[in-house]
Design a protein around this motif. Structure first.
Motif, PDB file in Angstrom:
ATOM      1  N   ILE A   1       1.398  -1.188  -0.045  1.00 46.58           N
ATOM      2  CA  ILE A   1       0.129  -0.011  -0.159  1.00 46.58           C
ATOM      3  C   ILE A   1       0.946   1.656  -0.185  1.00 46.58           C
ATOM      4  CG2 ILE A   1      -1.829   1.028   1.501  1.00 46.58           C
ATOM      5  CD1 ILE A   1      -2.989  -1.544   2.212  1.00 46.58           C
ATOM      6  N   ARG A   2       2.009   1.311   1.187  1.00 48.45           N
ATOM      7  CA  ARG A   2       2.869   2.534   0.863  1.00 48.45           C
ATOM      8  C   ARG A   2       3.535   2.641  -0.824  1.00 48.45           C
ATOM      9  NH1 ARG A   2       2.990   5.329   5.605  1.00 48.45           N
ATOM     10  NH2 ARG A   2       3.067   4.330   7.145  1.00 48.45           N
ATOM     11  N   ARG A   3       4.043   1.759  -0.891  1.00 46.58           N
ATOM     12  CA  ARG A   3       4.763   1.249  -2.716  1.00 46.58           C
ATOM     13  C   ARG A   3       3.424   2.740  -3.456  1.00 46.58           C
ATOM     14  NH1 ARG A   3       6.618  -3.797  -4.805  1.00 46.58           N
ATOM     15  NH2 ARG A   3       7.028  -3.730  -2.219  1.00 46.58           N
ATOM     16  N   PHE A   4       2.600   1.836  -3.438  1.00 47.55           N
ATOM     17  CA  PHE A   4       1.508   2.161  -4.729  1.00 47.55           C
ATOM     18  C   PHE A   4       1.322   3.632  -3.760  1.00 47.55           C
ATOM     19  CE2 PHE A   4      -3.073   3.712  -4.762  1.00 47.55           C
ATOM     20  CZ  PHE A   4      -3.423   3.202  -6.088  1.00 47.55           C
ATOM     21  N   CYS A   5       0.634   3.927  -2.905  1.00 49.46           N
ATOM     22  CA  CYS A   5       0.781   5.943  -2.505  1.00 49.46           C
ATOM     23  C   CYS A   5       1.919   6.712  -2.736  1.00 49.46           C
ATOM     24  CB  CYS A   5       0.520   5.594  -0.585  1.00 49.46           C
ATOM     25  SG  CYS A   5      -0.650   4.992  -0.732  1.00 49.46           S
ATOM     26  N   LEU A   6       2.602   5.712  -2.970  1.00 44.80           N
ATOM     27  CA  LEU A   6       4.679   6.197  -3.470  1.00 44.80           C
ATOM     28  C   LEU A   6       4.409   7.193  -4.758  1.00 44.80           C
ATOM     29  CD1 LEU A   6       7.385   8.369  -2.321  1.00 44.80           C
ATOM     30  CD2 LEU A   6       8.233   6.286  -2.892  1.00 44.80           C
ATOM     31  N   GLU A   7       4.099   6.241  -5.558  1.00 47.66           N
ATOM     32  CA  GLU A   7       3.780   5.326  -6.445  1.00 47.66           C
ATOM     33  C   GLU A   7       2.641   6.448  -7.175  1.00 47.66           C
ATOM     34  OE1 GLU A   7       2.913   1.888  -7.666  1.00 47.66           O
ATOM     35  OE2 GLU A   7       5.690   0.864  -7.853  1.00 47.66           O
TER      36      GLU A   7
ATOM     37  N   GLN B   1       5.072  13.590   1.308  1.00 47.15           N
ATOM     38  CA  GLN B   1       4.121  13.950   2.457  1.00 47.15           C
ATOM     39  C   GLN B   1       2.998  13.867   1.930  1.00 47.15           C
ATOM     40  OE1 GLN B   1       6.825  15.782   1.617  1.00 47.15           O
ATOM     41  NE2 GLN B   1       7.796  16.546   3.521  1.00 47.15           N
ATOM     42  N   LEU B   2       2.680  13.613  -0.093  1.00 52.06           N
ATOM     43  CA  LEU B   2       1.787  12.971  -0.229  1.00 52.06           C
ATOM     44  C   LEU B   2       1.517  12.093  -0.373  1.00 52.06           C
ATOM     45  CD1 LEU B   2      -0.850  14.331  -1.677  1.00 52.06           C
ATOM     46  CD2 LEU B   2       0.620  14.273  -3.849  1.00 52.06           C
ATOM     47  N   ALA B   3       1.866  11.306  -0.569  1.00 51.60           N
ATOM     48  CA  ALA B   3       2.647   9.815  -0.373  1.00 51.60           C
ATOM     49  C   ALA B   3       1.736   9.659   1.432  1.00 51.60           C
ATOM     50  CB  ALA B   3       3.548   8.790  -0.701  1.00 51.60           C
ATOM     51  N   ASP B   4       2.231  10.138   2.065  1.00 58.39           N
ATOM     52  CA  ASP B   4       1.574   9.800   3.732  1.00 58.39           C
ATOM     53  C   ASP B   4       0.272   9.923   3.663  1.00 58.39           C
ATOM     54  OD1 ASP B   4       2.112   9.153   5.890  1.00 58.39           O
ATOM     55  OD2 ASP B   4       1.711  10.937   6.956  1.00 58.39           O
ATOM     56  N   VAL B   5      -0.133  11.100   3.092  1.00 56.23           N
ATOM     57  CA  VAL B   5      -1.444  12.040   2.958  1.00 56.23           C
ATOM     58  C   VAL B   5      -2.906  11.008   2.062  1.00 56.23           C
ATOM     59  CG1 VAL B   5      -3.377  13.492   1.834  1.00 56.23           C
ATOM     60  CG2 VAL B   5      -0.922  14.091   3.124  1.00 56.23           C
ATOM     61  N   ILE B   6      -2.027  10.200   0.996  1.00 57.60           N
ATOM     62  CA  ILE B   6      -2.649   8.808   0.573  1.00 57.60           C
ATOM     63  C   ILE B   6      -2.289   7.724   1.492  1.00 57.60           C
ATOM     64  CG2 ILE B   6      -2.961   7.491  -1.676  1.00 57.60           C
ATOM     65  CD1 ILE B   6      -1.086  10.064  -3.164  1.00 57.60           C
ATOM     66  N   TYR B   7      -1.660   7.214   2.041  1.00 56.93           N
ATOM     67  CA  TYR B   7      -2.317   6.746   2.646  1.00 56.93           C
ATOM     68  C   TYR B   7      -3.012   6.570   3.668  1.00 56.93           C
ATOM     69  CZ  TYR B   7      -0.495   2.292   5.755  1.00 56.93           C
ATOM     70  OH  TYR B   7      -0.328   1.600   6.262  1.00 56.93           O
ATOM     71  N   ARG B   8      -3.226   7.819   4.793  1.00 56.60           N
ATOM     72  CA  ARG B   8      -3.661   8.150   5.529  1.00 56.60           C
ATOM     73  C   ARG B   8      -5.224   8.201   5.247  1.00 56.60           C
ATOM     74  NH1 ARG B   8       0.063  11.674   7.467  1.00 56.60           N
ATOM     75  NH2 ARG B   8      -0.870  13.200   6.805  1.00 56.60           N
ATOM     76  N   PHE B   9      -5.252   8.046   3.431  1.00 58.98           N
ATOM     77  CA  PHE B   9      -6.805   8.279   3.399  1.00 58.98           C
ATOM     78  C   PHE B   9      -6.970   7.040   2.989  1.00 58.98           C
ATOM     79  CE2 PHE B   9      -9.519   8.146  -0.641  1.00 58.98           C
ATOM     80  CZ  PHE B   9     -10.275   8.464   0.253  1.00 58.98           C
ATOM     81  N   ILE B  10      -6.514   5.999   2.485  1.00 57.85           N
ATOM     82  CA  ILE B  10      -7.077   4.374   2.419  1.00 57.85           C
ATOM     83  C   ILE B  10      -6.851   3.601   3.134  1.00 57.85           C
ATOM     84  CG2 ILE B  10      -6.047   2.973   1.307  1.00 57.85           C
ATOM     85  CD1 ILE B  10      -4.227   3.642  -0.897  1.00 57.85           C
ATOM     86  N   THR B  11      -6.325   4.313   3.992  1.00 55.96           N
ATOM     87  CA  THR B  11      -6.547   2.872   5.126  1.00 55.96           C
ATOM     88  C   THR B  11      -6.924   3.239   6.104  1.00 55.96           C
ATOM     89  OG1 THR B  11      -4.356   4.723   6.502  1.00 55.96           O
ATOM     90  CG2 THR B  11      -3.898   1.923   5.523  1.00 55.96           C
ATOM     91  N   GLU B  12      -7.557   4.936   6.503  1.00 52.22           N
ATOM     92  CA  GLU B  12      -8.304   5.297   8.056  1.00 52.22           C
ATOM     93  C   GLU B  12      -9.361   6.280   7.541  1.00 52.22           C
ATOM     94  OE1 GLU B  12      -5.740   8.111  10.095  1.00 52.22           O
ATOM     95  OE2 GLU B  12      -4.020   6.615  10.129  1.00 52.22           O
ATOM     96  N   GLY B  13      -9.296   6.802   5.959  1.00 48.83           N
ATOM     97  CA  GLY B  13     -10.842   7.642   5.095  1.00 48.83           C
ATOM     98  C   GLY B  13     -10.481   9.033   5.673  1.00 48.83           C
ATOM     99  N   LYS B  14      -9.033   9.552   6.020  1.00 45.47           N
ATOM    100  CA  LYS B  14      -9.153  10.886   6.650  1.00 45.47           C
ATOM    101  C   LYS B  14      -8.940  11.580   5.481  1.00 45.47           C
ATOM    102  CE  LYS B  14      -5.842  13.574   9.187  1.00 45.47           C
ATOM    103  NZ  LYS B  14      -4.888  13.903  10.486  1.00 45.47           N
ATOM    104  N   VAL B  15      -9.293  12.708   5.241  1.00 50.68           N
ATOM    105  CA  VAL B  15      -9.804  13.793   4.494  1.00 50.68           C
ATOM    106  C   VAL B  15      -8.638  15.043   4.919  1.00 50.68           C
ATOM    107  CG1 VAL B  15     -10.701  15.023   3.163  1.00 50.68           C
ATOM    108  CG2 VAL B  15     -11.775  12.186   3.072  1.00 50.68           C
ATOM    109  N   GLU B  16      -7.786  15.137   3.765  1.00 50.37           N
ATOM    110  CA  GLU B  16      -7.096  16.533   4.276  1.00 50.37           C
ATOM    111  C   GLU B  16      -7.238  16.852   3.296  1.00 50.37           C
ATOM    112  OE1 GLU B  16      -2.876  16.456   5.916  1.00 50.37           O
ATOM    113  OE2 GLU B  16      -2.833  14.375   6.564  1.00 50.37           O
TER     114      GLU B  16
END
Length: 58
Positions: A6-12, A34-49
């Motif tokens: 998932i983290r690799r996908f987010c970074l890509e 930083q953007l990959a981390d935002v995407i990761y939190r969206f996928i795993t937690e549903g958190k929208v920034e």
């Protein structure tokens, strides 16, 4: 998918989004990691920034 995949996908995806940078402006001091981390939190937690609108400078 495990966490590593998932983290690799987010970074890509973050790198792909930053390749559009010539058309859009992102918040200052924001990079692909930083953007990959935002995407990761969206996928795993549903958190929208909130982001600034495309085409605006912050």
């Amino acid at each position: 998918m495990d966490e590593k995949e998932i983290r690799r996908f987010c970074l890509e995806k973050a790198i792909e989004i930053f390749s559009w940078r010539k058309e859009f402006f992102f918040r200052k001091n924001y990079g692909p990691l930083q953007l990959a981390d935002v995407i990761y939190r969206f996928i795993t937690e549903g958190k929208v920034e909130e982001f600034e609108l495309p085409g605006t400078k912050g």
